[in-house]
Scaffold this motif. Sequence first.
Motif, PDB file in Angstrom:
ATOM      1  N   VAL B  91      50.023 113.063 -17.712  1.00  0.00           N
ATOM      2  CA  VAL B  91      51.158 112.591 -16.913  1.00  0.00           C
ATOM      3  C   VAL B  91      50.810 112.624 -15.423  1.00  0.00           C
ATOM      4  CG1 VAL B  91      53.511 113.178 -16.181  1.00  0.00           C
ATOM      5  CG2 VAL B  91      52.933 113.178 -18.602  1.00  0.00           C
ATOM      6  N   ALA B  92      50.201 113.707 -14.974  1.00  0.00           N
ATOM      7  CA  ALA B  92      49.871 113.854 -13.549  1.00  0.00           C
ATOM      8  C   ALA B  92      48.909 112.756 -13.096  1.00  0.00           C
ATOM      9  CB  ALA B  92      49.272 115.234 -13.285  1.00  0.00           C
ATOM     10  N   LYS B  93      47.898 112.487 -13.886  1.00  0.00           N
ATOM     11  CA  LYS B  93      46.909 111.463 -13.508  1.00  0.00           C
ATOM     12  C   LYS B  93      47.532 110.074 -13.567  1.00  0.00           C
ATOM     13  CE  LYS B  93      42.891 114.211 -14.570  1.00  0.00           C
ATOM     14  NZ  LYS B  93      41.945 114.677 -15.593  1.00  0.00           N
ATOM     15  N   GLU B 150      57.431 107.521 -19.713  1.00  0.00           N
ATOM     16  CA  GLU B 150      57.625 106.461 -20.701  1.00  0.00           C
ATOM     17  C   GLU B 150      56.319 105.697 -20.907  1.00  0.00           C
ATOM     18  OE1 GLU B 150      60.855 107.646 -21.820  1.00  0.00           O
ATOM     19  OE2 GLU B 150      60.766 105.570 -22.493  1.00  0.00           O
ATOM     20  N   GLY B 151      55.593 105.484 -19.808  1.00  0.00           N
ATOM     21  CA  GLY B 151      54.306 104.788 -19.888  1.00  0.00           C
ATOM     22  C   GLY B 151      53.282 105.570 -20.681  1.00  0.00           C
ATOM     23  N   VAL B 152      53.258 106.888 -20.515  1.00  0.00           N
ATOM     24  CA  VAL B 152      52.310 107.728 -21.271  1.00  0.00           C
ATOM     25  C   VAL B 152      52.639 107.668 -22.758  1.00  0.00           C
ATOM     26  CG1 VAL B 152      51.633 110.122 -21.693  1.00  0.00           C
ATOM     27  CG2 VAL B 152      51.697 109.248 -19.363  1.00  0.00           C
ATOM     28  N   ALA B 153      53.922 107.691 -23.083  1.00  0.00           N
ATOM     29  CA  ALA B 153      54.322 107.595 -24.494  1.00  0.00           C
ATOM     30  C   ALA B 153      53.857 106.266 -25.083  1.00  0.00           C
ATOM     31  CB  ALA B 153      55.836 107.738 -24.626  1.00  0.00           C
ATOM     32  N   GLU B 154      54.014 105.208 -24.294  1.00  0.00           N
ATOM     33  CA  GLU B 154      53.574 103.893 -24.767  1.00  0.00           C
ATOM     34  C   GLU B 154      52.053 103.853 -24.895  1.00  0.00           C
ATOM     35  OE1 GLU B 154      55.224 100.686 -22.505  1.00  0.00           O
ATOM     36  OE2 GLU B 154      54.036  99.192 -23.581  1.00  0.00           O
ATOM     37  N   LEU B 155      51.369 104.459 -23.938  1.00  0.00           N
ATOM     38  CA  LEU B 155      49.904 104.509 -23.973  1.00  0.00           C
ATOM     39  C   LEU B 155      49.421 105.207 -25.239  1.00  0.00           C
ATOM     40  CD1 LEU B 155      47.127 104.190 -22.470  1.00  0.00           C
ATOM     41  CD2 LEU B 155      47.588 106.413 -21.427  1.00  0.00           C
ATOM     42  N   ILE B 156      50.016 106.339 -25.548  1.00  0.00           N
ATOM     43  CA  ILE B 156      49.619 107.093 -26.743  1.00  0.00           C
ATOM     44  C   ILE B 156      49.892 106.273 -27.993  1.00  0.00           C
ATOM     45  CG2 ILE B 156      50.230 109.103 -28.159  1.00  0.00           C
ATOM     46  CD1 ILE B 156      50.441 110.701 -25.551  1.00  0.00           C
ATOM     47  N   GLN B 157      51.027 105.562 -27.992  1.00  0.00           N
ATOM     48  CA  GLN B 157      51.340 104.730 -29.159  1.00  0.00           C
ATOM     49  C   GLN B 157      50.270 103.663 -29.364  1.00  0.00           C
ATOM     50  OE1 GLN B 157      54.766 102.142 -28.828  1.00  0.00           O
ATOM     51  NE2 GLN B 157      55.143 102.234 -31.015  1.00  0.00           N
ATOM     52  N   GLU B 172      42.673  98.459 -20.292  1.00  0.00           N
ATOM     53  CA  GLU B 172      42.874  97.881 -18.952  1.00  0.00           C
ATOM     54  C   GLU B 172      43.397  98.928 -17.980  1.00  0.00           C
ATOM     55  OE1 GLU B 172      41.835  93.870 -19.419  1.00  0.00           O
ATOM     56  OE2 GLU B 172      43.046  94.476 -17.716  1.00  0.00           O
ATOM     57  N   SER B 173      44.242  99.836 -18.480  1.00  0.00           N
ATOM     58  CA  SER B 173      44.924 100.766 -17.578  1.00  0.00           C
ATOM     59  C   SER B 173      44.234 102.123 -17.489  1.00  0.00           C
ATOM     60  CB  SER B 173      46.365 100.971 -18.048  1.00  0.00           C
ATOM     61  OG  SER B 173      46.364 101.505 -19.352  1.00  0.00           O
ATOM     62  N   LYS B 201      63.158 108.158 -24.349  1.00  0.00           N
ATOM     63  CA  LYS B 201      64.548 107.782 -24.096  1.00  0.00           C
ATOM     64  C   LYS B 201      65.025 106.741 -25.102  1.00  0.00           C
ATOM     65  CE  LYS B 201      64.445 108.774 -19.248  1.00  0.00           C
ATOM     66  NZ  LYS B 201      64.345 108.281 -17.896  1.00  0.00           N
ATOM     67  N   HIS B 202      64.109 105.856 -25.473  1.00  0.00           N
ATOM     68  CA  HIS B 202      64.536 104.729 -26.303  1.00  0.00           C
ATOM     69  C   HIS B 202      63.802 104.641 -27.633  1.00  0.00           C
ATOM     70  CE1 HIS B 202      66.597 103.538 -22.709  1.00  0.00           C
ATOM     71  NE2 HIS B 202      65.474 103.466 -22.043  1.00  0.00           N
ATOM     72  N   ARG B 203      62.776 105.435 -27.813  1.00  0.00           N
ATOM     73  CA  ARG B 203      62.004 105.285 -29.042  1.00  0.00           C
ATOM     74  C   ARG B 203      61.441 106.606 -29.514  1.00  0.00           C
ATOM     75  NH1 ARG B 203      56.944 101.887 -27.044  1.00  0.00           N
ATOM     76  NH2 ARG B 203      57.648 102.020 -24.925  1.00  0.00           N
ATOM     77  N   THR B 204      61.112 106.621 -30.787  1.00  0.00           N
ATOM     78  CA  THR B 204      60.462 107.782 -31.396  1.00  0.00           C
ATOM     79  C   THR B 204      59.162 107.308 -32.025  1.00  0.00           C
ATOM     80  OG1 THR B 204      62.599 108.777 -31.911  1.00  0.00           O
ATOM     81  CG2 THR B 204      60.708 109.573 -33.144  1.00  0.00           C
ATOM     82  N   GLN B 205      58.097 108.069 -31.806  1.00  0.00           N
ATOM     83  CA  GLN B 205      56.810 107.713 -32.427  1.00  0.00           C
ATOM     84  C   GLN B 205      56.346 108.868 -33.287  1.00  0.00           C
ATOM     85  OE1 GLN B 205      53.912 106.899 -29.353  1.00  0.00           O
ATOM     86  NE2 GLN B 205      55.565 106.563 -27.907  1.00  0.00           N
ATOM     87  N   GLU B 206      55.875 108.533 -34.457  1.00  0.00           N
ATOM     88  CA  GLU B 206      55.351 109.559 -35.363  1.00  0.00           C
ATOM     89  C   GLU B 206      53.843 109.327 -35.509  1.00  0.00           C
ATOM     90  OE1 GLU B 206      59.349 110.819 -37.048  1.00  0.00           O
ATOM     91  OE2 GLU B 206      57.364 111.669 -37.391  1.00  0.00           O
ATOM     92  N   LEU B 207      53.076 110.324 -35.186  1.00  0.00           N
ATOM     93  CA  LEU B 207      51.618 110.198 -35.285  1.00  0.00           C
ATOM     94  C   LEU B 207      51.099 111.154 -36.339  1.00  0.00           C
ATOM     95  CD1 LEU B 207      50.774 110.095 -31.476  1.00  0.00           C
ATOM     96  CD2 LEU B 207      51.288 108.208 -32.995  1.00  0.00           C
ATOM     97  N   THR B 208      50.603 110.582 -37.423  1.00  0.00           N
ATOM     98  CA  THR B 208      50.060 111.404 -38.507  1.00  0.00           C
ATOM     99  C   THR B 208      48.676 111.900 -38.123  1.00  0.00           C
ATOM    100  OG1 THR B 208      49.046 109.460 -39.500  1.00  0.00           O
ATOM    101  CG2 THR B 208      51.292 110.002 -40.210  1.00  0.00           C
TER     102      THR B 208
END
Lengths: 204, 316
Positions: B91-93, B150-157, B172-173, B201-208
Amino acid sequence: MIPDFNISSVLPPYVGEDGPAQPHSASPYVATMSGVVLRFGTSSARLEILLGLLNYRKALRDQGIESGFQWLDGSFVENVEETRGRPPGDIDVVTFFKRPLGHIDDTSFAEFVKTNMNLFNPLELKTAFRCDAYAVDLDTDPEYLVGDTSYWYGLFSHQRDSFLWKGMVRVDLSSDDEHAQELVEYKLATEYPPSAPCNPPVEV
Amino acid sequence: MLSKLKIDALKADLAAVENLLGTRSPLRDPVGFHQLATRKTVIQSELQSIESREENHANIGVFFGGIPVFGSRGIRADFATKAIDHFQDIVAKSLAKLELGQLAAKGPVPLKNNAHLMITDVARGSFGFILEEIAENSEALETPLSQVVEGVAELIQKITSETQSDFDETTESLDGRLLVSLKQFFQLMDDHGATLRLVGKHRTQELTQGLIRIARERIDSMEISEVIPDPIVGELFLLPSMRRFELHKIPGGEIIKGTVTTQCLKSLEDRSIGISNAVVGKPWTVQIQTRTVKEKNRPDRSSHTLIALVAPHESS
C-alpha cells in the motif's frame, strides 16, 4: 448469575472449566430483574433504560401476558462505555410469552393482538419504553416457534459485524419487578441525583 | 466495521426474515407475521442508510484462512504480523507511486506516513483484520489512500486471475520495488499454505491456495528493469489529461509512445510553458525511462515513460 464481561467486552458465551455442558454456566444466563439492575444499572442512562424495560413488562402483565420469559441482549449487555465511549441507547428484548387466559384460541388471540397492537409494534415500543422489542408466541404452530427461536438466537448470540460469539441474559416474565423498580428508583435518587454532573451523552 | 461486511450481514438477515415471513400469514400467526414484517422494514431501512453513505476513507478487510488459522480461535502470530506488514508495504509503495509517479530504485519510500492503515478490529469466521485509515474528519472526497487500497485489491485480483490478460495488465503498473513487496507477500502466503479473502468497499475476492500459488509463480519469474538512456530528440506530442506521450525521433522518425510522470507534467507548469503552444509537435530533447518486463517463457515487453523535458531542440 450473570458473569463479568470477557476480554472482548461482551458477556461470554459460557464460563468455567466445565464449559457449555453445565447449563448454569452457559448463555442465556438466568437472572432476576433485580439481578439485572444490580449488574447493568451502572449509570443514570442505563437506569432510565431499565425503568423503560420494567414499564414494558408491566404493560404486558396489565394485559394478561404474565407467563414466559425474555432474552435481553444488544449493547445494553455489553461494555459499550469502553468499546464505543458512550452508554447504550436502548435494550434489545425478545419476549417469549404464553397467550393470556381467555385468549388461547387462534380467533380470540388474533382479536387480542389487534386490540393491543401497541404492545407488539417494535417502533412504538422503542419510543415508549426504550426497548428494541420483539415477541414470540409460545402457543403458535411449533414449526413457526422453532423458526423464530432459531432466528433470534442466531441474531442475539453473535455480533453482526465481527461474528463474535457472545452471551445474553434470560429473565422470567414473572420476576421480582417490584423490588427491581425500587432498586432503580433508589439508585437514581442516591447515586445519580438530578443535581449530579451529567453522564456521558446517550446514543441517539 | 466495514460497510461491506455490515451490508452482507444485513442482507443475510433480510433473507432469513423473508424466508420466515413466507411461511406464515396474519391469520395463522398474528404476532409472528407482524413482528417479522416490521423487522423486514427496519432492516431495509438500515440497509438503505448504509448503502447511501459515502465512505471516502480507506478501509479493507483482510481475512486469512488455511494452515496458519485455527478455526475462529486464532492465527499464527509470526505469519499474521508478516502478512499484514507486507500488505502495508504494498500500500505504501502504491501510494508513493500514485502521488509522485515514480519510485527511486532505492532509499526510503516517500510519503510512507501518509499510507498508515490502522488495525481497527478483528473478525472471526476465518481470521480477519479490519484495516482502516483514521481520518480526523469525514472526507468530502475519496482520499488518495482510499483509491490506493482499492487499487491494491484490484492489483492482487488481477495477479491471481486465471485469465492471463488480466495479469498482463498489471505489469504496466508495477515497478521494481513494488514487485519485490508483492513477491514477499505471495511467497509468505504460499509457503504457509494460507488463503486470502479481501473485502473492499464494493467487492469481495476469495483467493485459494491454488490461485496464490499461480500468483507466486508468475511474480517470482518476473523481472523488471528500468533504464534511463541518454536524452533523445524528437517531435513531441502530449495528452496531459491521459498522461500519455508520443515522440517521433529526430532523425529517423521512429515513434516512441508511453506514459508521462506527474513530475514531468508539473515541471511544465512550473516553467510556465503552455503545453499546446510550446510543446505539441515541436522538437524537444527529452529523457525517457525504458522499462522491460521479463517473464519465463514469454517474450520481453518494454514500455516507456517520459520523465523529463530537458530543453526545446533548436534545429540547425
